[in-house]
Design an enzyme around this catalytic site. Sequence first.
Site, PDB file in Angstrom:
ATOM      1  NE  ARG A   1       0.078  -0.100  33.810  1.00  0.00           N
ATOM      2  CZ  ARG A   1       0.288   0.294  32.558  1.00  0.00           C
ATOM      3  NH1 ARG A   1      -0.710   0.498  31.761  1.00  0.00           N
ATOM      4  NH2 ARG A   1       1.524   0.460  32.102  1.00  0.00           N
ATOM      5  CB  THR A   2       2.136   1.916  40.166  1.00  0.00           C
ATOM      6  OG1 THR A   2       2.024   0.648  39.532  1.00  0.00           O
ATOM      7  CG2 THR A   2       2.150   1.734  41.668  1.00  0.00           C
TER       8      THR A   2
ATOM      9  NE  ARG B   1       6.825   0.790  40.247  1.00  0.00           N
ATOM     10  CZ  ARG B   1       6.010   0.418  39.256  1.00  0.00           C
ATOM     11  NH1 ARG B   1       6.313   0.717  38.011  1.00  0.00           N
ATOM     12  NH2 ARG B   1       4.905  -0.240  39.517  1.00  0.00           N
TER      13      ARG B   1
ATOM     14  CG  HIS C   1       3.634  -3.971  41.953  1.00  0.00           C
ATOM     15  ND1 HIS C   1       3.052  -2.987  42.726  1.00  0.00           N
ATOM     16  CD2 HIS C   1       3.573  -3.534  40.668  1.00  0.00           C
ATOM     17  CE1 HIS C   1       2.651  -1.998  41.933  1.00  0.00           C
ATOM     18  NE2 HIS C   1       2.965  -2.310  40.679  1.00  0.00           N
TER      19      HIS C   1
ATOM     20  CE  LYS D   1      22.156  16.917  43.620  1.00  0.00           C
ATOM     21  NZ  LYS D   1      21.654  17.905  44.572  1.00  0.00           N
TER      22      LYS D   1
END
Length: 307
Positions: A51-52, A102, A130, A81
Amino acid sequence: MKHFITAEGITRGELERLYSVADDIKRNKAKYRTALSGYIIATLFYEPSTRTRLSFESSIQRLGANVISTENARENASAKKGESLEDTVRIVQGYSDMIIIRHFEVDSAERAVKVAKVPIINAGSGGGEHPTQGLLDIYTIREYRGKVDGTSIAVMGDLKYGRTVHSMLKLISLYDGVTVYGFPVKGLELPEFYKDFLAAKKVKYIECKTFTDIPKDVNFIYQTRVQTERLEDPDIKIEEMILNKANFARFSDNTYLLHPLPRVDEISPDLDDDKRCVYFNQAHNGIPTRMALIYTLFRDFYNIDLK
Ligand code: CP
């Protein structure tokens, strides 16, 4: 607003102005089609998302901007890395005009902002916050109830790591006369920080011992998934938390069921046809609210007159 990394600090006026833009976007999609034409926005996702990420990328394109994206940045970007988040932001801001992140660490958005020369949006930071989910949650409450003042809402499930609950509670505390009922999974109670936060904002928080302690006429139930990916022992029993046709029948015709999604077992699919179950529309409200947020941040950060 220049960045949006927490639901704390936004004023009620700023939130309402954002919702006015979201309402206008819903009514007049065509007006915004080229608003950010020529700009590039980067999405850096170090944790899974449907969704996000996709609603942000859809919002970016609906505003006429272009998107560059790293899905699964933990594995496929230079974090693998050993590159720090700060260095990744320093690099990606040379390629884009806004970065949406995120990340699995609670302080990731704050760290990104410290080195950022472009607007940063927190699209979920570990078990912390969130805030853009919070935006669409309150927008959905406003849609179904017509107002947010005086709302009663029961939050269920994982209140400890459920970052969507944390941000939603911060935003709902901007309104008057709000009552929150908590019905957590044992061991996943709402952290003291949030209980103190609510008390300071004069939001009543009542912890329920059993499911039947939640009032039948509560305005909203906000169900959540147990964030098993953040638990040392993910084998948690949620039987008494599962909502289904039989136990949801005890609530009034005006009790709406919200969930940030994805759901696993905590809402039975047999509820999906119930008109009070509005979680799919809730997810779709990610488009006008995220479009409004991107639009507002561009206007405020770059001090430009958008169409
Ligand atoms: N609600 C939410 O954050 O969903 P995703 O994890 O699919 O983005």
